[in-house]
Design a protein around this motif. Structure first.
Motif, mmCIF file in Angstrom:
data_model
loop_
_atom_site.group_PDB
_atom_site.id
_atom_site.type_symbol
_atom_site.label_atom_id
_atom_site.label_comp_id
_atom_site.label_asym_id
_atom_site.label_seq_id
_atom_site.Cartn_x
_atom_site.Cartn_y
_atom_site.Cartn_z
ATOM 1 N N LEU A 1 7.151 5.504 6.078
ATOM 2 C CA LEU A 1 5.980 5.421 6.943
ATOM 3 C C LEU A 1 4.691 5.616 6.173
ATOM 4 N N ALA A 2 4.792 5.863 4.877
ATOM 5 C CA ALA A 2 3.595 6.216 4.114
ATOM 6 C C ALA A 2 2.805 4.979 3.748
ATOM 7 N N GLU A 3 1.524 5.177 3.495
ATOM 8 C CA GLU A 3 0.708 4.031 3.118
ATOM 9 C C GLU A 3 0.595 3.903 1.608
ATOM 10 N N HIS A 4 0.799 4.968 0.895
ATOM 11 C CA HIS A 4 0.688 4.900 -0.554
ATOM 12 C C HIS A 4 1.649 5.906 -1.150
ATOM 13 N N ILE A 5 2.467 5.446 -2.061
ATOM 14 C CA ILE A 5 3.457 6.336 -2.661
ATOM 15 C C ILE A 5 3.046 6.623 -4.092
ATOM 16 N N PHE B 1 -0.837 9.227 6.243
ATOM 17 C CA PHE B 1 -2.011 8.813 5.489
ATOM 18 C C PHE B 1 -2.053 9.521 4.152
ATOM 19 N N LEU C 1 8.724 8.582 3.629
ATOM 20 C CA LEU C 1 8.296 7.641 2.598
ATOM 21 C C LEU C 1 8.117 6.252 3.165
ATOM 22 N N MET D 1 -7.548 0.942 -1.418
ATOM 23 C CA MET D 1 -6.454 1.584 -0.669
ATOM 24 C C MET D 1 -6.288 3.013 -1.145
#
Lengths: 195, 165
Positions: free
Chosen positions: B160-164, B142, B158, B1
């Motif tokens: 809607l994010a895929e990775h924080i 993305f 945040l 990921m």
């Protein structure tokens, strides 16, 4: 001095709190004192997650408020553990702009009621108040989204948070999926001219 | 990921050259560090007018150029909002080339200090397009996004994010 000792033991928790605190920045000592105050004031709310009960609202209280306000389609999504972002996300739909704003106001009112009498009131941050399409109430470990129906279908938050990141890879590869790749024709043979 | 995101992020401790801000003027002062070390450290600066940024949501745009940084005299940093002009867009997207849009900077090459003393910096400059109220135009973001957006009241991005990060 006692509060300073308390600060040191709670240093990791306070740091996490401070990272999640979306309000104005306070001093370190002010944070420690506020966390001590809320712990003493709500000893009866320590059920389940101690962190979420110490912060603004419980999950059950939120659900009760949302059902009072008649919000449609309330969904609670537990965030997977590797995300440091929040513990639970609650998504509710409002029937109109005014309804969405009302949901947000009802939740803030409940928080204020719960903190009545405290020396310093800590309110969760609210985003999106001007345009009433999508309002987010961020209270640390609990994030509440109040959306319009159309906006909910557009952003589709449940799909993102329940199934993880597998969907994102799909949307990114969609442009590549439509490219047609022709085989390389290395033969010296002339193509047939006759139709 | 995390491997799918092309940008790497670095977390540095307190920077060695904390007091020396411009490498040109400090060459004479630091005799213990080799010259190559100073030359290899590039001084990253703010996002200002004419800065090209990558768009990391699915709103349709690919690259934008900053027209104005809405906050900050010297330029925008991580988490600030900018006004930008779309330079390159996908054919069937929600925004078109030449359109003036607002954006929130989600990755910046300039390091940003955190409250615990560490600094975070990314490999590229990236932006998420929003409307004037701060609601994102796209539906997914993305790549990694930092925690700083929470403090700046951009929780929508945040979420809607895929990775924080």
């Amino acid at each position: 001095m006692w509060s300073a000792v308390r600060c040191r033991t709670l240093s990791s928790a306070v740091q996490q709190w401070r990272q999640r605190q979306p309000g104005p920045t306070l001093l370190n000592r002010a944070f420690c004192s506020s966390s001590v105050v809320t712990e003493d004031q709500s000893p009866d709310n320590n059920n389940g997650k101690s962190r979420s009960s110490r912060e603004f609202l419980n999950l059950e209280e939120v659900q009760k408020v949302l059902s009072d306000v008649k919000a449609d389609d309330v969904q609670v999504i537990p965030v997977p553990k590797n995300y440091d972002f929040a513990d639970y996300m609650v998504i509710a739909t409002g029937r109109s702009d005014w309804h969405v704003r009302n949901i947000a106001q009802a939740l803030i009112y409940k928080v204020k009621q719960k903190q009545k009498g405290a020396k310093r009131m800590l309110l969760p941050s609210v985003e999106g108040q001007e345009g009433g399409k999508w309002i987010v109430i961020d209270s640390g470990s609990l994030v509440i989204h109040a959306l319009d129906e159309k906006v909910r279908a557009y952003y589709n938050l449940e799909k993102l948070w329940s199934s993880g990141t597998s969907d994102d890879e799909q949307t990114q590869d969609l442009d590549k999926a439509f490219i047609k790749v022709r085989r390389k024709n290395n033969s010296k043979k002339r193509p047939q001219a006759s139709a | 990921m995390a491997a799918s995101s092309a940008s790497k992020l670095f977390r540095a401790g307190r920077s060695l050259l904390g007091g020396l801000k411009d490498p040109n003027g400090s060459i004479g002062m630091s005799k213990d560090l080799p010259r190559s070390y100073l030359f290899s450290q590039q001084q990253r600066t703010f996002i200002q007018m004419r800065t090209n940024l990558k768009v990391v949501d699915n709103s349709g745009a690919k690259r934008v150029m900053c027209i104005q940084a809405l906050k900050g005299k010297r330029g925008a940093r991580l988490g600030d909002m900018i006004v930008a002009s779309v330079k390159e867009a996908q054919p069937g997207g929600k925004v078109k080339k030449g359109q003036v849009v607002y954006g929130v900077v989600v990755r910046a090459a300039m390091q940003r200090g955190r409250s615990d003393g560490s600094e975070i910096k990314f490999d590229d400059n990236a932006v998420v397009l929003v409307n004037k109220q701060g609601e994102p135009i796209g539906t997914r973001v993305f790549g990694p996004v930092p925690h700083e957006l929470r403090k700046k009241k951009h929780v929508k991005i945040l979420s809607l994010a895929e990775h924080i990060a």
